[in-house]
Scaffold this active site. Structure first.
Site, PDB file in Angstrom:
ATOM      1  N   LYS A 205      50.295  42.715  45.112  1.00 55.47           N
ATOM      2  CA  LYS A 205      48.849  42.838  45.343  1.00 55.47           C
ATOM      3  C   LYS A 205      48.557  43.916  46.396  1.00 55.47           C
ATOM      4  O   LYS A 205      47.653  44.749  46.226  1.00 55.47           O
ATOM      5  CB  LYS A 205      48.300  41.476  45.783  1.00 55.47           C
ATOM      6  CG  LYS A 205      46.928  41.502  46.398  1.00 55.47           C
ATOM      7  CD  LYS A 205      45.857  41.776  45.357  1.00 55.47           C
ATOM      8  CE  LYS A 205      44.561  42.171  46.042  1.00 55.47           C
ATOM      9  NZ  LYS A 205      43.398  41.571  45.488  1.00 55.47           N
ATOM     10  N   CYS A 259      38.871  44.703  50.677  1.00 46.99           N
ATOM     11  CA  CYS A 259      40.273  44.737  50.250  1.00 46.99           C
ATOM     12  C   CYS A 259      40.968  46.044  50.565  1.00 46.99           C
ATOM     13  O   CYS A 259      41.936  46.078  51.309  1.00 46.99           O
ATOM     14  CB  CYS A 259      40.345  44.491  48.752  1.00 46.99           C
ATOM     15  SG  CYS A 259      39.685  42.892  48.301  1.00 46.99           S
TER      16      CYS A 259
HETATM   17  N1  SAJ Z   1      35.992  54.701  45.877  1.00 46.85           N
HETATM   18  C1  SAJ Z   1      35.987  56.073  46.056  1.00 46.85           C
HETATM   19  N2  SAJ Z   1      36.487  56.859  45.061  1.00 46.85           N
HETATM   20  C2  SAJ Z   1      36.989  56.345  43.898  1.00 46.85           C
HETATM   21  C3  SAJ Z   1      37.013  54.958  43.729  1.00 46.85           C
HETATM   22  C4  SAJ Z   1      36.499  54.150  44.729  1.00 46.85           C
HETATM   23  O1  SAJ Z   1      35.547  56.584  47.093  1.00 46.85           O
HETATM   24  O2  SAJ Z   1      37.414  57.124  43.053  1.00 46.85           O
HETATM   25  C5  SAJ Z   1      35.488  53.815  46.940  1.00 46.85           C
HETATM   26  C6  SAJ Z   1      34.346  52.903  46.507  1.00 46.85           C
HETATM   27  O3  SAJ Z   1      33.114  53.537  46.628  1.00 46.85           O
HETATM   28  C7  SAJ Z   1      34.510  51.744  47.473  1.00 46.85           C
HETATM   29  C8  SAJ Z   1      36.020  51.673  47.663  1.00 46.85           C
HETATM   30  O4  SAJ Z   1      36.538  52.922  47.274  1.00 46.85           O
HETATM   31  O5  SAJ Z   1      33.913  52.020  48.731  1.00 46.85           O
HETATM   32  C9  SAJ Z   1      36.708  50.555  46.909  1.00 46.85           C
HETATM   33  O6  SAJ Z   1      36.129  50.373  45.620  1.00 46.85           O
HETATM   34  P1  SAJ Z   1      36.975  50.041  44.320  1.00 46.85           P
HETATM   35  O7  SAJ Z   1      36.039  49.917  43.197  1.00 46.85           O
HETATM   36  O8  SAJ Z   1      38.103  51.007  44.192  1.00 46.85           O
HETATM   37  O9  SAJ Z   1      37.698  48.657  44.630  1.00 46.85           O
HETATM   38  P2  SAJ Z   1      37.185  47.212  45.164  1.00 46.85           P
HETATM   39  O10 SAJ Z   1      37.480  47.136  46.622  1.00 46.85           O
HETATM   40  O11 SAJ Z   1      35.838  46.872  44.720  1.00 46.85           O
HETATM   41  O12 SAJ Z   1      38.241  46.266  44.380  1.00 46.85           O
HETATM   42  C10 SAJ Z   1      39.638  46.490  44.581  1.00 46.85           C
HETATM   43  C11 SAJ Z   1      40.305  46.593  43.202  1.00 46.85           C
HETATM   44  N3  SAJ Z   1      41.673  47.071  43.357  1.00 46.85           N
HETATM   45  C12 SAJ Z   1      42.186  48.055  42.585  1.00 46.85           C
HETATM   46  O13 SAJ Z   1      41.526  48.656  41.768  1.00 46.85           O
HETATM   47  C13 SAJ Z   1      43.644  48.377  42.786  1.00 46.85           C
HETATM   48  C14 SAJ Z   1      40.267  45.238  42.522  1.00 46.85           C
HETATM   49  O14 SAJ Z   1      40.995  45.277  41.310  1.00 46.85           O
HETATM   50  C15 SAJ Z   1      40.869  44.178  43.451  1.00 46.85           C
HETATM   51  O15 SAJ Z   1      40.849  42.898  42.868  1.00 46.85           O
HETATM   52  C16 SAJ Z   1      40.045  44.139  44.715  1.00 46.85           C
HETATM   53  O16 SAJ Z   1      40.155  45.407  45.356  1.00 46.85           O
HETATM   54  C17 SAJ Z   1      40.580  43.041  45.607  1.00 46.85           C
HETATM   55  O17 SAJ Z   1      39.981  41.961  45.634  1.00 46.85           O
HETATM   56  O18 SAJ Z   1      41.629  43.244  46.233  1.00 46.85           O
END
Ligand code: SAJ
Length: 417
Positions: A205, A259
């Site tokens: 994870k 996360c």
């Molecule tokens: N972000 C960027 N650029 C990107 C993608 C995201 O700047 O290309 C930013 C988003 O705006 C946000 C942050 O990153 O601020 C995180 O967003 P996210 O959509 O990547 O992830 P979370 O935190 O909503 O959910 C993550 C997910 N993990 C992965 O994709 C590996 C989700 O599957 C997990 O279940 C979750 O963390 C968790 O609970 O750990």
């Protein structure tokens, strides 16, 4: 095989989990230390925004298979979904909620019970922290109980779908515990169930979220390098991504949520020499400061500037503001620009969580738009109307969200992260 299941912690993971288990036919008791959450649930209301969750919860309550409870009792399975924050200062995991959940379970667990920790934790926590507290019950965690770590992997905003369709990693302290937990998850998971041990499940994870953090940091650093060379970063990334083996993520204002900004530190905590993980965290954490610099440059000639900060939530179409880059941007702007007025707008975030105002009011007489969160609601933003109500036409777009030709045609000075 339906069971009686206690779910401890009814937040972004626990509540949908309880709802889905009830829909799968189990008898579910939802417990939370926050009495208000239980009271609201009893009234058919939920405290978080997640597509489909209100209807699913109401259905589970109406079926009689989900019961909000304020005390823990006996159950076949106990699933812990409590937060694991981290200490900003030491960058280490705060396991107090996990420990409190284990302490609360010790008096109620019985021989043969399944006890599952879903909270994201440093590798080794289930075996070395969680299980020993359960053993204060007098039961042996391996011989008498079935103790398992099963990390949740759902993407906020798409929780209900992913909870059922994602694959699930199930890691028990014993092979039998793993097998019992697999059978339980198989009652609602359509994806594959992968069996391993508890510590590997915990590590996997953390590795998944660190992977995403490193990739976003890469995108952010590429964007900064492109900028220093006078190149449009987003155009360059779009072209690079045409390569069959390149998938550069989207640069942005930094990484928020509960996360990804936290979990890589759980790995660094165990391996302080890990350089890539630490560097990624530092690059992403520095992005709000970069955004604040762009805003300061955009309004440098304006006295007591008024900034409309569009989006407080950490990402599109969610109500969650935990670790949101917007909050860091607002704080840094307040520190760096004398007399600045910051007007936050976020249709998803309740005003009692963060003081916001309607979009139209925020734009009236404003000098600069900072597009921080790419909510669909902001797609309606019309540059002509914005131009008509603003005092100065400046914008900083942290998401590559605004249509550059349309905004520049209205006389906006537009900077993009
Ligand atoms: N972000 C960027 N650029 C990107 C993608 C995201 O700047 O290309 C930013 C988003 O705006 C946000 C942050 O990153 O601020 C995180 O967003 P996210 O959509 O990547 O992830 P979370 O935190 O909503 O959910 C993550 C997910 N993990 C992965 O994709 C590996 C989700 O599957 C997990 O279940 C979750 O963390 C968790 O609970 O750990």
């Amino acid at each position: 095989m339906t069971k009686t299941i206690s779910v401890l912690g009814l937040g972004y993971i626990g509540l949908p989990t309880a709802t889905i288990l009830a829909a799968a036919g189990h008898t579910v008791r939802g417990y939370d230390v926050n009495r208000k959450i239980i009271d609201r649930l009893r009234a058919g209301e939920i405290h978080i925004e997640e597509p489909g969750l209100l209807a699913a919860t109401r259905q589970a309550l109406a079926s009689g298979r989900l019961e909000p409870v304020d005390t823990l009792g006996p159950a076949d399975a106990h699933i812990v979904c409590v937060p694991t924050p981290f200490s900003e200062h030491t960058k280490t995991a705060d396991l107090s909620y996990v420990e409190a959940a284990a302490k609360a379970l010790a008096p109620v667990v019985r021989r043969g019970d399944l006890v599952i920790l879903e909270s994201t934790v440093p590798a080794g926590t289930t075996a070395n922290v969680f299980a020993p507290i359960l053993e204060t019950s007098g039961l042996d965690a391996k011989r008498d109980l079935h103790v398992v770590h099963c990390p949740e992997t759902v993407l906020p905003g798409n929780t209900l779908h992913e909870m059922a369709s994602n694959h699930r990693v199930v890691g028990g302290l014993t092979p039998q515990a793993t097998a019992y937990a697999s059978a339980l998850y198989a009652t609602f998971v359509k994806g594959h169930i992968i069996e391993t041990d508890a510590t590997t499940a915990e590590f996997v994870k953390l590795a998944e979220n660190a992977f995403r953090d490193v990739n976003i940091a890469f995108a952010n650093e590429i964007a900064l390098v492109a900028r220093s060379l006078g190149i449009d970063a987003r155009e360059a990334i779009a072209i690079a991504n045409l390569h069959p083996r390149v998938r550069i993520h989207a640069p942005g204002p930094g990484v928020g949520g509960h996360c990804i900004p936290v979990d890589p530190w759980f790995l660094v905590e165990a391996a302080p020499w890990a350089r890539v993980l630490r560097a990624a965290r530092e690059v992403n954490d520095a992005m709000p400061s970069h955004v604040a610099n762009l805003v300061a440059a955009a309004v440098r000639d304006v006295d007591r500037p008024v900034v409309a900060l569009l989006g407080v939530a950490y990402k599109a179409n969610v109500d969650d503001i935990r670790e949101s880059p917007s909050l860091a941007i607002a704080r840094l702007l307040g520190e760096r620009i004398a007399g600045i007025e910051i007007r936050a707008v976020d249709p998803h975030v309740p005003v009692e969580r963060w003081p916001t105002m309607p979009l139209e009011a925020a734009l009236e007489g404003a000098d600069c738009i900072v597009l921080a969160t790419d909510h669909d609601a902001f797609r309606r933003l019309d540059p002509r109307r914005a131009a008509a109500s603003m005092r100065t036409r400046r914008a900083v777009d942290t998401r590559g969200f605004l249509d550059r030709p349309a905004w520049t045609a209205e006389g906006f000075g537009l900077d993009v992260v």
